[in-house]
Design a protein around this motif. Structure first.
Motif, PDB file in Angstrom:
ATOM      1  N   THR A 181       0.498  -0.967  -0.481  1.00 32.40           N
ATOM      2  CA  THR A 181      -0.118  -0.031   0.512  1.00 32.40           C
ATOM      3  C   THR A 181       1.026   1.157  -0.138  1.00 32.40           C
ATOM      4  OG1 THR A 181       0.347   0.338   2.405  1.00 32.40           O
ATOM      5  CG2 THR A 181      -1.793  -0.826   1.340  1.00 32.40           C
ATOM      6  N   VAL A 182       0.074   1.989  -0.715  1.00 32.36           N
ATOM      7  CA  VAL A 182       1.000   3.859  -0.384  1.00 32.36           C
ATOM      8  C   VAL A 182       1.455   4.145   0.907  1.00 32.36           C
ATOM      9  CG1 VAL A 182       0.570   5.979  -1.474  1.00 32.36           C
ATOM     10  CG2 VAL A 182      -0.054   4.077  -3.131  1.00 32.36           C
ATOM     11  N   ALA A 183       0.179   3.857   1.871  1.00 31.45           N
ATOM     12  CA  ALA A 183       0.811   4.111   3.395  1.00 31.45           C
ATOM     13  C   ALA A 183       1.836   3.391   3.616  1.00 31.45           C
ATOM     14  CB  ALA A 183      -0.185   3.975   4.372  1.00 31.45           C
ATOM     15  N   ARG A 184       2.033   2.281   3.280  1.00 30.73           N
ATOM     16  CA  ARG A 184       3.126   1.864   3.823  1.00 30.73           C
ATOM     17  C   ARG A 184       4.326   2.350   3.522  1.00 30.73           C
ATOM     18  NH1 ARG A 184       2.835  -3.529   6.372  1.00 30.73           N
ATOM     19  NH2 ARG A 184       3.665  -3.655   7.692  1.00 30.73           N
TER      20      ARG A 184
ATOM     21  N   GLU B  53      11.073  12.762   0.042  1.00 33.45           N
ATOM     22  CA  GLU B  53      10.302  11.165  -0.681  1.00 33.45           C
ATOM     23  C   GLU B  53       9.387  10.851  -0.371  1.00 33.45           C
ATOM     24  OE1 GLU B  53      12.316   9.322  -2.990  1.00 33.45           O
ATOM     25  OE2 GLU B  53      10.616   7.943  -2.944  1.00 33.45           O
ATOM     26  N   ALA B  54       9.396  10.589   1.384  1.00 35.46           N
ATOM     27  CA  ALA B  54       7.553  10.448   2.145  1.00 35.46           C
ATOM     28  C   ALA B  54       6.517  11.786   1.464  1.00 35.46           C
ATOM     29  CB  ALA B  54       7.840  10.382   2.873  1.00 35.46           C
ATOM     30  N   ASP B  55       7.390  12.040   1.407  1.00 38.44           N
ATOM     31  CA  ASP B  55       5.847  13.633   1.643  1.00 38.44           C
ATOM     32  C   ASP B  55       5.546  13.283  -0.371  1.00 38.44           C
ATOM     33  OD1 ASP B  55       6.110  14.518   3.321  1.00 38.44           O
ATOM     34  OD2 ASP B  55       7.585  15.783   3.249  1.00 38.44           O
ATOM     35  N   ARG B  56       6.165  12.777  -1.094  1.00 39.81           N
ATOM     36  CA  ARG B  56       5.445  12.537  -2.829  1.00 39.81           C
ATOM     37  C   ARG B  56       4.932  11.469  -2.433  1.00 39.81           C
ATOM     38  NH1 ARG B  56       7.649   9.496  -6.703  1.00 39.81           N
ATOM     39  NH2 ARG B  56       8.814   8.119  -4.936  1.00 39.81           N
ATOM     40  N   TYR B  57       4.365  11.243  -2.059  1.00 42.77           N
ATOM     41  CA  TYR B  57       3.362  10.038  -1.353  1.00 42.77           C
ATOM     42  C   TYR B  57       1.671  10.418  -1.212  1.00 42.77           C
ATOM     43  CZ  TYR B  57       6.161   6.341  -1.987  1.00 42.77           C
ATOM     44  OH  TYR B  57       7.468   5.076  -2.594  1.00 42.77           O
ATOM     45  N   ILE B  58       2.081  11.756  -0.510  1.00 40.32           N
ATOM     46  CA  ILE B  58       0.621  12.545   0.386  1.00 40.32           C
ATOM     47  C   ILE B  58      -0.362  13.127  -0.477  1.00 40.32           C
ATOM     48  CG2 ILE B  58      -0.326  14.029   1.262  1.00 40.32           C
ATOM     49  CD1 ILE B  58       2.461  14.556   2.899  1.00 40.32           C
ATOM     50  N   THR B  59       0.558  13.682  -1.748  1.00 41.95           N
ATOM     51  CA  THR B  59      -0.073  13.479  -3.227  1.00 41.95           C
ATOM     52  C   THR B  59      -0.698  12.925  -3.873  1.00 41.95           C
ATOM     53  OG1 THR B  59       1.793  14.186  -4.398  1.00 41.95           O
ATOM     54  CG2 THR B  59       1.365  15.927  -3.388  1.00 41.95           C
ATOM     55  N   GLN B  60      -0.338  11.677  -4.550  1.00 43.24           N
ATOM     56  CA  GLN B  60      -0.583  10.449  -5.247  1.00 43.24           C
ATOM     57  C   GLN B  60      -1.557   9.633  -4.671  1.00 43.24           C
ATOM     58  OE1 GLN B  60       3.184   8.401  -6.119  1.00 43.24           O
ATOM     59  NE2 GLN B  60       3.722  10.305  -7.041  1.00 43.24           N
ATOM     60  N   PRO B  61      -1.607   9.530  -2.949  1.00 45.44           N
ATOM     61  CA  PRO B  61      -2.887   7.900  -3.164  1.00 45.44           C
ATOM     62  C   PRO B  61      -3.834   8.295  -3.613  1.00 45.44           C
ATOM     63  CG  PRO B  61      -2.332   9.437  -1.303  1.00 45.44           C
ATOM     64  CD  PRO B  61      -1.504  10.323  -2.036  1.00 45.44           C
ATOM     65  N   ALA B  62      -5.084   9.318  -3.701  1.00 47.08           N
ATOM     66  CA  ALA B  62      -5.711   9.794  -4.833  1.00 47.08           C
ATOM     67  C   ALA B  62      -5.797   8.932  -5.837  1.00 47.08           C
ATOM     68  CB  ALA B  62      -6.539  10.970  -4.628  1.00 47.08           C
ATOM     69  N   SER B  63      -4.570   9.060  -7.179  1.00 50.06           N
ATOM     70  CA  SER B  63      -4.592   8.846  -7.910  1.00 50.06           C
ATOM     71  C   SER B  63      -3.621   7.118  -8.237  1.00 50.06           C
ATOM     72  CB  SER B  63      -4.000   9.332  -9.054  1.00 50.06           C
ATOM     73  OG  SER B  63      -2.165   9.638  -7.943  1.00 50.06           O
ATOM     74  N   GLN B  64      -3.739   6.763  -7.219  1.00 50.02           N
ATOM     75  CA  GLN B  64      -2.765   5.518  -6.831  1.00 50.02           C
ATOM     76  C   GLN B  64      -4.066   4.207  -7.255  1.00 50.02           C
ATOM     77  OE1 GLN B  64       0.252   5.121  -6.643  1.00 50.02           O
ATOM     78  NE2 GLN B  64       0.791   3.880  -6.059  1.00 50.02           N
TER      79      GLN B  64
ATOM     80  N   ALA C  43       5.217   5.435   4.849  1.00 48.21           N
ATOM     81  CA  ALA C  43       6.052   4.900   6.386  1.00 48.21           C
ATOM     82  C   ALA C  43       7.280   4.662   5.968  1.00 48.21           C
ATOM     83  CB  ALA C  43       4.596   3.905   7.304  1.00 48.21           C
ATOM     84  N   LEU C  44       7.767   3.616   5.290  1.00 47.00           N
ATOM     85  CA  LEU C  44       8.452   3.565   4.932  1.00 47.00           C
ATOM     86  C   LEU C  44       9.523   4.192   4.967  1.00 47.00           C
ATOM     87  CD1 LEU C  44       8.809   0.407   3.749  1.00 47.00           C
ATOM     88  CD2 LEU C  44       9.767   0.458   5.032  1.00 47.00           C
ATOM     89  N   ALA C  45       9.421   5.449   4.371  1.00 48.22           N
ATOM     90  CA  ALA C  45      10.220   6.222   4.137  1.00 48.22           C
ATOM     91  C   ALA C  45      10.709   7.147   4.705  1.00 48.22           C
ATOM     92  CB  ALA C  45       9.856   7.230   2.867  1.00 48.22           C
ATOM     93  N   ALA C  46       8.951   7.453   5.830  1.00 49.62           N
ATOM     94  CA  ALA C  46       9.431   8.792   7.245  1.00 49.62           C
ATOM     95  C   ALA C  46       9.795   7.889   8.219  1.00 49.62           C
ATOM     96  CB  ALA C  46       7.962   8.924   7.853  1.00 49.62           C
TER      97      ALA C  46
END
Lengths: 200, 867
Positions: free
Chosen positions: B818-821, B848-859, B824-827
């Motif tokens: 999952t994206v959240a995971r 790197e971790a913050d990159r995932y914030i903008t993506q979850p919707a499109s994932q 979390a790893l990057a964080a």
């Protein structure tokens, strides 16, 4: 008969050749007896493997059951002479012994991780499972016994590794039941004191 | 050099003397040869002390098979059986005496202990039992009373230890309760379920009769059938069969009334599952008519050969005919001799009354379809009986729902599924009916070749059939081999198998697949689909999820074309696909497929409640996987309610339902309530399996977690340890379940501040998961995270860094993580570098971790909404 008929296709049903080999061995053909061993051995390994696959709980080769099952598979219900039957059990006892010992060696190697304490010899008297170590010691003492008394050793093999009863053992060796009992008593006492002396 | 032959002969002579005389004899024999004397003395001492040394073959579990030599021949009463305390005699049967007994170890429980009467070859009986013990152990069904153990009494008689069933014999229960025909049929369905289960596990009962079918009525209105004595008939009779007709009498004296024609045939040794089908027919006959197909009086007054002939050749009157004759014989008798007690009519009235109706009503009820069902079970030629016990159950259900049954009046031909009728190959027929079972899979393989040939030419086919019958012995052996093989397949259908075991099963599955792909079944699309679905299930059990999905899809395509997109079979294919995806960790996709399956199941004219419950269960679990506990809970409560329902079949889901609901509650933090469910589950599984079982281990692990959740740490630890020990014993050390419990124990250690054992457990757990799943797997990553935390606490930051970097690299591009995971790893990496004082790396990883914030919707979906 075509050529392909002579190959053991898949080896699924080899009862014919086995019975012939048994007869030959029984009539004193040493090479037949020698040929018998690998067949019986393979069959036993196959059975053992199948059984171990069902057996989630560690290793519980049931030697007696395996040998008898191998007998049924290889010989089926065909009537074979007593002498042939005896040959089979000789081969089976040797094969079973080899399998158990190989397995015990392997397992002893793998398991030696401090997770299992060596069981003191006296504990064997309980009906606890025989550990690989115990089996290996037993085997070593059997080798020693064989050096001083071949007949007693072959009785141990037949009774202990092939799981034959007194009657069958007697028939297999062509001796009386009383002799089997007396020899067995000797072999057992001899191996017991040998192992005790070893562990002291 | 010791003179061993002299030592031996002295020793052998001395051991036959009483102790007191040995000393003198020793002196006399050895003279002044001190060496021989010492050796003999040592042997004598060893002889006396050797106890049970080498008395058993070198096989841990065969303590029962101890050779008879050396066992002291002291008469002992039968109250002394190792590990059991005999309480009461609860039955005396043809084979021996049944006691109620108290087992002391390893668990304290009440058991039934059957001591076989003298005259049997103990060694052989036990050996036969031993050879079937593992098969018997595979049985786990609420209607099956397990056989727990076997052994030899001090007097050398074999005994069997069984689950203690506190119930009434089936026929007695029905009569006492005056059960209606339907009430009786419902119980018989449970008997069928038990037998079906046994057959699936490769066990044939061989001695089905009222005495072996108990009914437990706890007053809740849902009496439970328990079939007892599985495996015992084979152990006892096997030797008789093996020794030929001379000793067949021993076997026949058992219960000729329920014996199948093939059992009554002295030349016959290939007894298969269809013998049980016959006996079920006799049971059904008795339940509805109160009489037996061949009366005991008739049979028992005859000689052995005559009994055999009757059972093999005579056709019993169909049930309604029997009832009619009973009425008439009375009438005839009364006309002739008025004043005579009209006992037959009276008996008929009594029989009817016990079924809540009068004689005429009973006759009417039985006449027709029930007649046909019974007579189909009682066919002399076993190929014409029902193929399976579940077929009988299904047929009875049809009858009770007033639907047409598949059996027809004798002589009018048999309505079988129409694609079977086109080709009357027995093999093919068997194949078709049983493909639904995993069990059939192997049969299918064996039969494929033959079935194809048979289709070509009816004569060839008949020859094959005849040859098959003649080749009974080898068929029996093949059946055995198939059984063994089948266990592998069954075991492998369970994802909880160790990696090594898979090899042969995989090979078998691949071979099957190759045969199907080669078009072996192309003329039989429905069979092909069923086989593919079975293969899908096996593949899924082998963790080859992509292949499983592909096979499920092919099965579905075939079903859709043949039966339409709304057929229940199509639903089954969707369900299978969803299950595989769920196991593969693709929860969202699995949910979609399971919803399709569910809606198909629910839209059937006759919804299959069990299929629906099973599907809901899996659906709920995919929701749990996605963290949607609110959605899952009502579903799981429904499944639980259903699983606890009255019908025997339903309770199959029970252990799973209890466990799942408990898990859900735990995930929601309702630990105390969860504990209650897990304790229930532990109880159910302990009662069912005794000391050791995969499900029991799971329950224990969960129970420990729920205790831990309530802060009962001291209570939790031993429960975890028990679970861990059990799992290691069951699966070996390299198994995901072992790794899971290790992780859970580690967490408890962590909570208790015990870092060294915590770290050790985590390392082992991680090693196992990594070698089985690889790093890019949710479970592996969870353990990895835990270990990183512990290492962080212990300030082992370099190792933590290595672990985290590896995890992130593996997870970054993995579709199933999952994206959240990933975020979390990057964080965590950012945190780690900050802790190490490397601020630049810390910042970089935070970005790197913050990159995932903008993506979850499109994932999850690549579809961008149009502006």
């Amino acid at each position: 008969m075509s050529d392909s008929d002579t190959t053991a296709a898949g080896g699924s049903d080899a009862s014919g050749p086995v019975t012939q080999l048994l007869d030959a061995a029984a009539s004193g053909k040493a090479e037949a007896a020698a040929q018998l061993f690998p067949i019986v051995y393979d069959q036993l390994v196959l059975l053992a493997r199948a059984q171990m696959q069902h057996e989630a709980v560690g290793h519980t080769l049931q030697a007696t059951a395996l040998v008898h099952e191998a007998y049924l598979r290889l010989i089926g219900s065909e009537q074979v002479s007593w002498a042939s039957r005896a040959q089979f059990f000789h081969a089976a006892a040797n094969a079973m012994r080899k399998i158990l010992i190989d397995y015990a060696r392997k397992r002893g190697r793998l398991k030696r991780g401090g997770d299992r304490q060596r069981v003191p010899f006296e504990v064997l008297e309980q009906k606890a499972e025989s550990t690989p170590d115990e089996l290996l010691s037993l085997d070593a003492s059997l080798d020693q016994l064989e050096k001083i008394d071949e007949r007693a050793a072959s009785i141990v093999k037949l009774r202990f590794f092939a799981g034959l009863g007194v009657e069958d053992t007697a028939a297999a060796l062509n001796i009386s039941e009383r002799t089997v009992k007396r020899e067995w008593a000797f072999a057992r006492a001899w191996m017991f004191q040998f192992l005790q002396a070893e562990s002291e | 050099m010791t003179d061993w032959s002299r030592v031996k002969s002295i020793f052998q002579e001395l051991i036959e003397l009483p102790q007191a005389e040995r000393g003198d004899a020793l002196g006399a024999h050895c003279g002044d040869d001190a060496e021989v004397r010492r050796a003999v003395e040592a042997l004598l001492e060893a002889h006396d002390r050797a106890g049970s040394f080498m008395q058993q073959p070198p096989t841990p579990q065969v303590d029962a098979v101890s050779p008879d030599i050396g066992v002291p021949d002291v008469p002992l009463t039968e109250t002394q059986i190792d590990g059991y305390r005999l309480l009461d005699v609860i039955g005396e049967g043809g084979y021996g005496t049944v006691y109620k007994a108290q087992q002391e170890t390893p668990v304290r429980r009440e058991v039934a202990l059957k001591v076989i009467k003298a005259g049997m070859d103990t060694h052989e009986v036990i050996r036969r039992f031993e050879s079937e013990r593992q098969t018997l152990a595979l049985m786990s069904h609420p209607n099956v009373a397990g056989v727990l153990d076997a052994g030899t009494t001090a007097q050398g008689r074999p005994y069997f230890v069984m689950e203690f069933v506190d119930g009434r014999m089936l026929t007695a229960y029905c009569d006492e309760k005056r059960l209606s025909i339907n009430g009786r049929l419902n119980l018989l369905i449970q008997v069928c379920d038990a037998i079906q289960h046994a057959h699936q596990k490769g066990v044939i009962h061989r001695d089905i009769k009222p005495g072996n079918v108990m009914v437990v009525d706890d007053g809740t209105g849902s009496p439970r059938v328990k079939v007892i004595d599985f495996g015992i008939a084979k152990a006892i009779e096997g030797q008789a069969a093996e020794r030929g007709p001379a000793t067949m009498q021993g076997m026949l004296i058992g219960t000729p009334e329920y014996m199948s024609p093939e059992q009554a045939d002295p030349g016959r040794v290939d007894i298969d599952t269809r013998t049980d089908i016959y006996s079920l027919g006799v049971l059904l006959y008795e339940l509805i008519t109160g009489t037996l197909p061949f009366s005991s009086n008739t049979l028992r007054s005859k000689g052995l050969a005559e009994i055999q002939r009757i059972v093999r050749e005579e056709t019993p009157p169909r049930p309604s005919r029997r009832l009619t004759v009973m009425g008439q014989s009375q009438a005839v008798e009364r006309d002739r001799q008025s004043g005579t007690e009209p006992h037959v009519q009276q008996r008929l009235n009594e029989i009817a009354r016990k079924r809540g109706m009068d004689a005429r009503e009973l006759r009417r009820r039985v006449s027709g379809e029930l007649d046909w069902i019974v007579m189909k079970c009682l066919e002399k030629e076993r190929g014409r009986r029902y193929e399976s016990a579940s077929d009988i159950a299904a047929e009875i259900r049809r009858f009770m729902r007033n639907e047409p049954v598949q059996a027809g009046p004798p002589g009018a031909g048999y309505r079988v599924a129409k694609f079977v009728r086109r080709h009357r190959s027995p093999v093919l027929a068997a194949l078709v009916t049983v493909v639904a079972l995993v069990a059939s899979f192997v049969l299918a393989l064996v039969g494929l070749q033959r079935a194809t040939a048979a289709r070509r030419d009816a004569d060839v086919q008949r020859d094959v059939a005849r040859q098959k019958a003649e080749d009974a012995q080898s068929a029996a052996r093949r059946a055995e081999a198939i059984n063994a093989f089948l266990q592998d397949i069954l075991a492998s259908a369970d994802p909880r198998v160790s990696a090594q075991k898979d090899l042969t099963v995989r090979a078998a599955v691949e071979r099957a697949l190759a045969q199907v792909d080669a078009g072996e079944l192309k003329d039989e699309p429905l069979i092909e689909a069923a086989v593919r679905l079975t293969i899908a299930r096996s593949l899924s059990g082998l963790a080859d999820y992509d292949a499983a999905v592909a096979q499920a899809d092919r099965a579905r395509a075939i079903y859709e074309e043949a039966l339409g997109p709304k057929a229940a079979e199509v639903g089954r294919a969707w369900h299978q696909r969803g299950s595989a995806e769920k196991l593969a960790g693709q929860a969202a996709a699995a949910e979609g497929d399971l919803r399709r399956a569910l809606s198909i199941f629910e839209s059937q004219d006759e919804p299959d409640a069990l299929a629906i419950a099973g599907c809901r269960n899996d659906l709920a679990l995919t929701m749990v996987d996605q963290g949607r506990l609110d959605d899952a809970e009502p579903l799981l409560r429904e499944v639980y309610a259903f699983a606890m329902g009255p019908l025997g079949t339903r309770t199959e889901l029970q252990p799973e339902a209890v466990n799942n609901l408990g898990s859900l509650l735990m995930a929601r933090g309702a630990f105390a309530e969860a504990e209650r469910f897990f304790r229930e589950a532990v109880e159910v599984n302990e009662a069912r399996h005794g000391g050791q079982h995969p499900n029991l281990a799971t329950n224990l692990d969960n129970l420990a977690q729920s205790l831990q959740g309530q802060g009962k740490h001291d209570d939790a630890l031993p429960v975890f340890e028990r679970a861990l020990k059990m799992r290691r014993a069951l699966f070996g050390n390299e198994h995901p379940d072992v790794a899971t419990t290790l992780h859970n124990v580690a967490v408890l250690h962590y909570v208790r501040g015990e870092l060294p054992p915590c770290e050790a457990a985590l390392r082992e757990s991680l090693d196992i998961f990594r070698s089985i799943y690889g790093l890019a797997h949710a479970d592996t990553l969870t353990v990895n995270d835990s270990l990183v935390s512990v290492l962080g606490t212990a300030r082992k930051l370099d190792e933590a860094e290595t672990l985290l970097l590896a995890a992130y690299r593996a997870a970054k591009d993995a579709a199933d993580i999952t994206v959240a995971r990933k975020k979390a790893l990057a964080a965590r990496l950012a945190q780690l570098y900050n802790a190490k004082g490397d601020a630049a790396a810390g910042t970089q990883w935070q970005q790197e971790a913050d990159r995932y914030i903008t993506q979850p919707a499109s994932q999850p979906t690549s579809e961008a909404p149009p502006e």
